[in-house]
Design a protein around this motif. Structure first.
Motif, short mmCIF file in Angstrom:
data_model
loop_
_atom_site.label_atom_id
_atom_site.label_comp_id
_atom_site.label_asym_id
_atom_site.label_seq_id
_atom_site.Cartn_x
_atom_site.Cartn_y
_atom_site.Cartn_z
N PHE A 1 -21.27 -14.88 24.06
CA PHE A 1 -22.47 -14.05 24.11
C PHE A 1 -22.60 -13.21 22.84
O PHE A 1 -23.70 -13.06 22.30
CB PHE A 1 -22.43 -13.14 25.34
CG PHE A 1 -23.56 -12.15 25.37
CD1 PHE A 1 -24.85 -12.55 25.72
CD2 PHE A 1 -23.37 -10.82 25.02
CE1 PHE A 1 -25.91 -11.65 25.74
CE2 PHE A 1 -24.42 -9.92 25.03
CZ PHE A 1 -25.69 -10.33 25.38
N MET A 2 -21.46 -12.67 22.37
CA MET A 2 -21.49 -11.90 21.12
C MET A 2 -21.95 -12.77 19.96
O MET A 2 -22.76 -12.35 19.12
CB MET A 2 -20.11 -11.31 20.84
CG MET A 2 -19.72 -10.15 21.75
SD MET A 2 -18.02 -9.59 21.45
CE MET A 2 -18.13 -9.12 19.73
N TYR B 1 -23.83 -15.46 20.17
CA TYR B 1 -25.26 -15.72 20.36
C TYR B 1 -26.09 -14.51 19.93
O TYR B 1 -27.11 -14.65 19.25
CB TYR B 1 -25.52 -16.05 21.83
CG TYR B 1 -26.99 -16.03 22.18
CD1 TYR B 1 -27.84 -17.06 21.81
CD2 TYR B 1 -27.53 -14.93 22.87
CE1 TYR B 1 -29.19 -17.02 22.12
CE2 TYR B 1 -28.89 -14.88 23.18
CZ TYR B 1 -29.71 -15.93 22.79
OH TYR B 1 -31.05 -15.89 23.09
N ALA B 2 -25.67 -13.30 20.36
CA ALA B 2 -26.43 -12.09 20.05
C ALA B 2 -26.46 -11.83 18.55
O ALA B 2 -27.50 -11.44 17.99
CB ALA B 2 -25.81 -10.89 20.78
N ARG C 1 -28.85 -14.58 17.27
CA ARG C 1 -30.24 -14.44 17.75
C ARG C 1 -30.91 -13.19 17.19
O ARG C 1 -32.11 -13.20 16.85
CB ARG C 1 -30.23 -14.38 19.28
CG ARG C 1 -31.60 -14.12 19.91
CD ARG C 1 -32.53 -15.30 19.72
NE ARG C 1 -33.81 -15.06 20.37
CZ ARG C 1 -34.79 -14.31 19.89
NH1 ARG C 1 -34.65 -13.72 18.72
NH2 ARG C 1 -35.92 -14.16 20.56
N TYR C 2 -30.14 -12.13 17.07
CA TYR C 2 -30.73 -10.85 16.63
C TYR C 2 -30.25 -10.43 15.25
O TYR C 2 -30.10 -9.26 14.96
CB TYR C 2 -30.42 -9.76 17.67
CG TYR C 2 -30.94 -10.11 19.04
CD1 TYR C 2 -32.32 -10.07 19.30
CD2 TYR C 2 -30.07 -10.48 20.05
CE1 TYR C 2 -32.80 -10.40 20.57
CE2 TYR C 2 -30.54 -10.81 21.31
CZ TYR C 2 -31.91 -10.77 21.57
OH TYR C 2 -32.39 -11.10 22.80
#
Length: 450
Positions: free
Chosen positions: A56-57, A59-60, A63-64
């Protein structure tokens, strides 16, 4: 972007290490498969969280990632998200703890028909006590501990007379019979652990703790102390030897009882004097030793240490190594002492001889030797006077050439390698802390000042 890639690679490498690593549990040898299951549950939950959080980290971060054309949205609180995260975390913690609590409830509830054995820990050895025919262990107290009563047995307690005492680092147990292990320390905190059985428990001075298990296969299994208990903590090892029922009963029948130990006669110096006539040819009329015959001084040594070494020679623990030339000479001489009574008579006479002054034969740096001796002094005493509690003999008043030879024998495995030489096994490890001959000479030069 680089950080996101690094996090993904970290997850992949961690999973590969887990599945391909050779470091895993030893094969199970007891009834405690539930311990493995509990550990697996914990590992899978924490492993899932580790993978999920890191991916998730990644991806974040991707993504951001920074984009000059976008503006970040500021949201200080999200109660719905916090409730979900708190709930999921609580479920995960309960899922990890609940199986452990269930196993612990069984772990502290031994079967009523379990055999009883007491494990006694001391710096840095294990010993064991079994109840006799009455099935009851006698009372013990550390105030009774001494050379003739190493377990601290209460002299007037009738229940302890038939207790079987095993002064050895190896514990024999029968297969497929549950056993409740009582744990007692004579000095400091220890921890009794057998990895193959999935059991471990602290030994706490002043109280008795316990655990239980059922050995499920024959073989030899490691006993470790998993509590930092002093300088030789790493050498405090033993084995559980799981036998068939008949083999275990035969072994147990060979072990002495407290009543048998109490029945031993005290050594008589007058009898020992006649026996010593043979020894004096090498060791001197007053036990002063003889460098020409490579015979060390005996006068001044503690009786318990002399008795142990003579028994080692008689049993082949010392003097059986092909390179132990002088030990091979000593073994047949010790064999002339027909029984334990003869050994005690001899030792009683040697104890009556006055200590003698020694002449230095080695040159070394006394100051450096004092630094080396700090480690040795933890067992042998600040003045090299020896310490019964640690089964460490007196070093002061001994020929330096003899001590040097023994250190060399320990370092090379000529002495201390025999599986029954409990204390020699530890000295092999300790002697290797002296890195070269000069270090040995410095140490002995310091000992010569005592």
């Amino acid at each position: 972007m680089k950080l996101a890639i690094a996090l993904v690679l970290l997850v992949i490498a961690t999973l590969l290490f887990h599945w391909l690593s050779p470091w895993w549990f030893t094969p199970l040898a007891s009834n405690w498969g539930a311990v493995d299951t509990t550990v697996d549950i914990t590992l899978y939950i924490t492993g899932f969280v580790f993978v999920a959080v890191n991916l998730f980290m990644a991806y974040a971060i991707f993504r951001y990632r920074h984009d000059p054309s976008r503006r970040a949205h500021y949201e200080p609180e999200n109660k719905k998200l916090e409730i979900w995260l708190t709930g999921i975390t609580a479920v995960g913690v309960v899922a990890m703890l609940a199986p452990g609590l269930i196993v612990w409830a069984d772990f502290i509830d031994p079967p009523e028909d379990a055999d009883i054995v007491e494990v006694v820990g001391e710096q840095w050895q294990w010993s064991y006590r079994f109840p006799g025919e009455d099935g009851v262990l006698g009372k013990v107290d550390s105030r009774h501990v001494g050379p003739d009563n190493p377990f601290g047995m209460a002299p007037d307690d009738a229940a302890g007379r038939d207790d079987v005492l095993v002064r050895n680092k190896d514990l024999h147990l029968p297969i497929d019979r549950p056993v409740k292990v009582l744990l007692r320390s004579k000095d400091v905190l220890h921890d009794f652990a057998v990895p193959q059985f999935r059991v471990k428990m602290d030994l706490i001075p002043g109280t008795v703790t316990y655990l239980w298990f059922t050995p499920t296969r024959t073989g030899n299994f490691d006993i470790l102390c998993m509590e930092l208990c002093g300088i030789a903590h790493y050498a405090m090892r033993g084995q559980v030897i799981v036998n068939t029922g008949d083999d275990f009963n035969a072994w147990l029948a060979e072990q002495p009882t407290w009543e048998m130990m109490q029945g031993r006669i005290a050594g008589d110096p007058s009898i020992g004097e006649g026996q010593y006539a043979v020894c004096s040819a090498c060791h001197g009329a007053m036990g002063e030793g003889n460098v020409a015959l490579n015979a060390p001084a005996l006068a001044g040594l503690q009786g318990w240490y002399l008795e142990r070494q003579l028994q080692y020679y008689k049993d082949g623990v010392r003097g059986s190594h092909k390179d132990d030339i002088y030990g091979q000479q000593m073994a047949p001489m010790a064999a002339m002492l027909a029984d334990d009574d003869a050994v005690r008579h001899m030792v009683a006479y040697i104890e009556s001889l006055p200590a003698v002054d020694m002449q230095s034969s080695l040159l070394g740096n006394v100051a450096k030797g004092a630094d080396h001796y700090v480690t040795c002094g933890a067992c042998h005493g600040g003045e090299a006077q020896g310490n019964y509690a640690l089964q460490a003999p007196k070093l002061s008043g001994q020929h330096d050439w003899y001590l040097k030879r023994q250190l060399a024998n320990f370092r090379s495995g000529i002495r201390g390698a025999h599986k029954k030489d409990n204390y020699g096994n530890q000295m092999v490890l300790m002697s290797r802390a002296l890195h070269n001959e000069q270090s040995v000479n410095d140490l002995l030069a310091y000992l010569n000042t005592m």
